[in-house]
Design a protein around this motif. Structure first.
Motif, PDB file in Angstrom:
ATOM      1  N   THR A   2       0.796  -1.161   0.045  1.00 15.98           N
ATOM      2  CA  THR A   2      -0.078  -0.074  -0.042  1.00 15.98           C
ATOM      3  C   THR A   2       0.933   1.096  -0.091  1.00 15.98           C
ATOM      4  OG1 THR A   2      -1.825  -1.159   1.006  1.00 15.98           O
ATOM      5  CG2 THR A   2      -1.835   1.223   1.160  1.00 15.98           C
ATOM      6  N   PRO A   3       2.072   1.302   1.021  1.00 18.50           N
ATOM      7  CA  PRO A   3       2.576   2.598   0.840  1.00 18.50           C
ATOM      8  C   PRO A   3       3.288   2.836  -0.522  1.00 18.50           C
ATOM      9  CG  PRO A   3       3.054   1.525   2.879  1.00 18.50           C
ATOM     10  CD  PRO A   3       2.227   0.496   2.135  1.00 18.50           C
ATOM     11  N   PHE A   4       4.018   1.697  -0.901  1.00 17.82           N
ATOM     12  CA  PHE A   4       4.734   2.033  -2.206  1.00 17.82           C
ATOM     13  C   PHE A   4       3.763   2.118  -3.501  1.00 17.82           C
ATOM     14  CE2 PHE A   4       5.874  -0.024  -6.382  1.00 17.82           C
ATOM     15  CZ  PHE A   4       7.102   0.657  -6.584  1.00 17.82           C
ATOM     16  N   ALA A   5       2.415   1.685  -3.454  1.00 19.21           N
ATOM     17  CA  ALA A   5       1.224   2.109  -4.564  1.00 19.21           C
ATOM     18  C   ALA A   5       0.753   3.587  -4.389  1.00 19.21           C
ATOM     19  CB  ALA A   5       0.137   0.955  -4.251  1.00 19.21           C
ATOM     20  N   ASN A   6       0.840   4.010  -3.009  1.00 25.33           N
ATOM     21  CA  ASN A   6       0.433   5.349  -2.964  1.00 25.33           C
ATOM     22  C   ASN A   6       1.569   6.019  -3.442  1.00 25.33           C
ATOM     23  OD1 ASN A   6      -2.034   4.566  -1.873  1.00 25.33           O
ATOM     24  ND2 ASN A   6      -1.496   4.607   0.062  1.00 25.33           N
ATOM     25  N   ILE A   7       2.710   5.969  -2.950  1.00 23.79           N
ATOM     26  CA  ILE A   7       3.792   6.850  -3.455  1.00 23.79           C
ATOM     27  C   ILE A   7       3.669   6.778  -4.910  1.00 23.79           C
ATOM     28  CG2 ILE A   7       6.361   7.027  -3.496  1.00 23.79           C
ATOM     29  CD1 ILE A   7       6.406   6.166  -0.448  1.00 23.79           C
ATOM     30  N   LEU A   8       3.760   5.519  -5.614  1.00 22.75           N
ATOM     31  CA  LEU A   8       4.075   5.644  -7.029  1.00 22.75           C
ATOM     32  C   LEU A   8       2.691   6.224  -7.823  1.00 22.75           C
ATOM     33  CD1 LEU A   8       5.465   4.319  -9.340  1.00 22.75           C
ATOM     34  CD2 LEU A   8       4.033   2.282  -9.222  1.00 22.75           C
ATOM     35  N   GLU A  39       3.773  13.052 -26.258  1.00 24.37           N
ATOM     36  CA  GLU A  39       3.821  11.666 -26.514  1.00 24.37           C
ATOM     37  C   GLU A  39       4.723  10.933 -25.492  1.00 24.37           C
ATOM     38  OE1 GLU A  39       6.911   9.878 -29.815  1.00 24.37           O
ATOM     39  OE2 GLU A  39       5.269  11.070 -30.561  1.00 24.37           O
ATOM     40  N   SER A  40       5.630  11.903 -24.860  1.00 24.58           N
ATOM     41  CA  SER A  40       6.249  11.288 -23.668  1.00 24.58           C
ATOM     42  C   SER A  40       5.297  10.965 -22.379  1.00 24.58           C
ATOM     43  CB  SER A  40       7.503  12.046 -23.344  1.00 24.58           C
ATOM     44  OG  SER A  40       6.955  13.411 -23.044  1.00 24.58           O
ATOM     45  N   LEU A  41       4.358  12.078 -22.185  1.00 22.85           N
ATOM     46  CA  LEU A  41       3.369  11.961 -21.125  1.00 22.85           C
ATOM     47  C   LEU A  41       2.392  10.801 -21.509  1.00 22.85           C
ATOM     48  CD1 LEU A  41       2.419  15.596 -20.521  1.00 22.85           C
ATOM     49  CD2 LEU A  41       4.112  13.976 -19.119  1.00 22.85           C
ATOM     50  N   LEU A  42       2.470  10.037 -22.445  1.00 24.18           N
ATOM     51  CA  LEU A  42       1.592   9.081 -22.522  1.00 24.18           C
ATOM     52  C   LEU A  42       1.890   7.899 -21.836  1.00 24.18           C
ATOM     53  CD1 LEU A  42      -0.495   7.342 -24.763  1.00 24.18           C
ATOM     54  CD2 LEU A  42       1.566   6.585 -25.736  1.00 24.18           C
ATOM     55  N   PHE A  43       3.241   7.605 -21.513  1.00 25.12           N
ATOM     56  CA  PHE A  43       3.575   6.647 -20.734  1.00 25.12           C
ATOM     57  C   PHE A  43       3.225   6.883 -19.123  1.00 25.12           C
ATOM     58  CE2 PHE A  43       6.175   6.216 -24.434  1.00 25.12           C
ATOM     59  CZ  PHE A  43       6.520   5.112 -24.699  1.00 25.12           C
ATOM     60  N   PRO A  44       3.501   7.847 -18.596  1.00 19.67           N
ATOM     61  CA  PRO A  44       3.050   7.763 -17.049  1.00 19.67           C
ATOM     62  C   PRO A  44       1.233   8.053 -17.126  1.00 19.67           C
ATOM     63  CG  PRO A  44       4.203   9.790 -17.830  1.00 19.67           C
ATOM     64  CD  PRO A  44       4.509   8.885 -18.674  1.00 19.67           C
ATOM     65  N   THR A  45       1.056   8.595 -18.042  1.00 20.79           N
ATOM     66  CA  THR A  45      -0.762   8.710 -18.195  1.00 20.79           C
ATOM     67  C   THR A  45      -1.122   7.314 -17.996  1.00 20.79           C
ATOM     68  OG1 THR A  45      -0.520  10.771 -19.155  1.00 20.79           O
ATOM     69  CG2 THR A  45      -2.631   9.649 -19.092  1.00 20.79           C
ATOM     70  N   LEU A  46      -0.703   6.477 -18.800  1.00 19.97           N
ATOM     71  CA  LEU A  46      -1.267   5.135 -18.910  1.00 19.97           C
ATOM     72  C   LEU A  46      -1.076   4.276 -17.762  1.00 19.97           C
ATOM     73  CD1 LEU A  46      -1.216   4.304 -22.853  1.00 19.97           C
ATOM     74  CD2 LEU A  46      -3.072   4.768 -21.369  1.00 19.97           C
ATOM     75  N   TRP A  47       0.310   4.350 -17.362  1.00 22.51           N
ATOM     76  CA  TRP A  47       0.609   3.638 -15.985  1.00 22.51           C
ATOM     77  C   TRP A  47      -0.361   4.112 -14.830  1.00 22.51           C
ATOM     78  CZ3 TRP A  47       3.039  -0.925 -14.915  1.00 22.51           C
ATOM     79  CH2 TRP A  47       3.837  -1.156 -15.766  1.00 22.51           C
ATOM     80  N   LEU A  48      -0.515   5.385 -14.816  1.00 25.44           N
ATOM     81  CA  LEU A  48      -1.432   6.147 -13.816  1.00 25.44           C
ATOM     82  C   LEU A  48      -2.980   5.455 -13.938  1.00 25.44           C
ATOM     83  CD1 LEU A  48      -1.668   8.166 -11.709  1.00 25.44           C
ATOM     84  CD2 LEU A  48      -2.098   9.956 -13.289  1.00 25.44           C
ATOM     85  N   TYR A  49      -3.249   5.378 -15.205  1.00 28.26           N
ATOM     86  CA  TYR A  49      -4.538   4.965 -15.148  1.00 28.26           C
ATOM     87  C   TYR A  49      -4.664   3.660 -14.782  1.00 28.26           C
ATOM     88  CZ  TYR A  49      -9.030   3.737 -17.820  1.00 28.26           C
ATOM     89  OH  TYR A  49     -10.322   3.157 -17.823  1.00 28.26           O
ATOM     90  N   VAL A  50      -3.762   2.808 -15.311  1.00 26.54           N
ATOM     91  CA  VAL A  50      -4.216   1.245 -14.980  1.00 26.54           C
ATOM     92  C   VAL A  50      -3.985   1.173 -13.534  1.00 26.54           C
ATOM     93  CG1 VAL A  50      -2.803  -0.857 -15.397  1.00 26.54           C
ATOM     94  CG2 VAL A  50      -3.181   0.521 -17.390  1.00 26.54           C
ATOM     95  N   GLY A  52      -4.305   3.253 -11.040  1.00 27.34           N
ATOM     96  CA  GLY A  52      -5.639   3.603 -10.373  1.00 27.34           C
ATOM     97  C   GLY A  52      -6.501   2.665 -10.447  1.00 27.34           C
ATOM     98  N   ALA A  53      -6.693   2.066 -11.523  1.00 29.61           N
ATOM     99  CA  ALA A  53      -8.009   0.885 -11.611  1.00 29.61           C
ATOM    100  C   ALA A  53      -7.415  -0.289 -10.622  1.00 29.61           C
ATOM    101  CB  ALA A  53      -7.932   0.387 -12.930  1.00 29.61           C
ATOM    102  N   VAL A  54      -6.025  -0.636 -10.604  1.00 29.77           N
ATOM    103  CA  VAL A  54      -5.709  -1.467  -9.777  1.00 29.77           C
ATOM    104  C   VAL A  54      -5.900  -1.306  -8.273  1.00 29.77           C
ATOM    105  CG1 VAL A  54      -3.598  -2.717  -8.890  1.00 29.77           C
ATOM    106  CG2 VAL A  54      -3.921  -2.505 -11.395  1.00 29.77           C
ATOM    107  N   ASN A  55      -5.444   0.103  -8.014  1.00 30.07           N
ATOM    108  CA  ASN A  55      -5.718   0.577  -6.606  1.00 30.07           C
ATOM    109  C   ASN A  55      -7.246   0.425  -6.029  1.00 30.07           C
ATOM    110  OD1 ASN A  55      -4.678   1.808  -4.237  1.00 30.07           O
ATOM    111  ND2 ASN A  55      -5.953   3.439  -4.642  1.00 30.07           N
ATOM    112  N   ALA A  56      -8.299   0.817  -7.212  1.00 26.15           N
ATOM    113  CA  ALA A  56      -9.741   0.956  -6.777  1.00 26.15           C
ATOM    114  C   ALA A  56     -10.146  -0.670  -6.718  1.00 26.15           C
ATOM    115  CB  ALA A  56     -10.395   1.644  -7.976  1.00 26.15           C
TER     116      ALA A  56
END
Length: 158
Positions: A2-8, A39-50, A52-56
């Motif tokens: 949990t702490p690692f996921a929240n920080i990430l 284009e470079s923001l695509l990478f962190p945006t998609l990781w954030l989206y996915v 975030g779904a894992v966290n939910a």
């Protein structure tokens, strides 16, 4: 975890927000667009989206439209309905995870690249495999919790 996921998740959302801020300032204030920033923001945006779904999924806070809860009168019926929903989610999720694995294998085989910066998009595609796998593990865990509650003795007053 949990702490690692929240920080990430916090780091990812800060990177995306900072990138968008830089994009707005350079494009609209300085009138000098930064080539490849979107284009470079695509990478962190998609990781954030996915992630975030894992966290939910981990917190079991996905948006649900449980209309049947209005008509179900007992806690046992609600638990059964939740277990059926988890089974359906698990079936569909495993199927989508299989597709995501196939797509990631395809992406690795052809080594797709982004159009401007030629960044390998495999690192975005693998996020879906990891995210779907984690979501299915959490869904299975929630299903086990529902089944334990359903089959527990003296738990329900029917």
């Amino acid at each position: 975890m949990t702490p690692f996921a929240n920080i990430l998740l916090t780091v990812l959302i800060c990177v995306v927000a900072l990138g968008q801020f830089v994009q707005v300032i350079t494009r609209y204030v300085l009138e000098i667009p930064v080539m490849g920033l979107e284009e470079s923001l695509l990478f962190p945006t998609l990781w954030l989206y996915v992630l975030g779904a894992v966290n939910a999924s981990r917190e079991n806070t996905h948006i649900r439209a449980n209309v049947l809860e209005i008509f179900l009168t007992t806690d046992r019926h609600n638990q059964i309905q939740a277990a059926v929903g988890e089974v359906i989610s698990l079936i569909i999720g495993v199927w989508l995870t299989y597709w995501a694995c196939d797509y990631a294998k395809y992406s690795m085989r052809v080594w797709r690249e982004s159009p401007t910066l030629y960044l390998p998009t495999f690192w975005v595609d693998v996020s879906l495999v990891l995210g779907m796998t984690l979501m299915m593990l959490f869904t299975a865990g929630h299903l086990i919790t529902h089944l334990r509650t359903i089959f527990a003795k003296d738990r329900f007053d029917d």
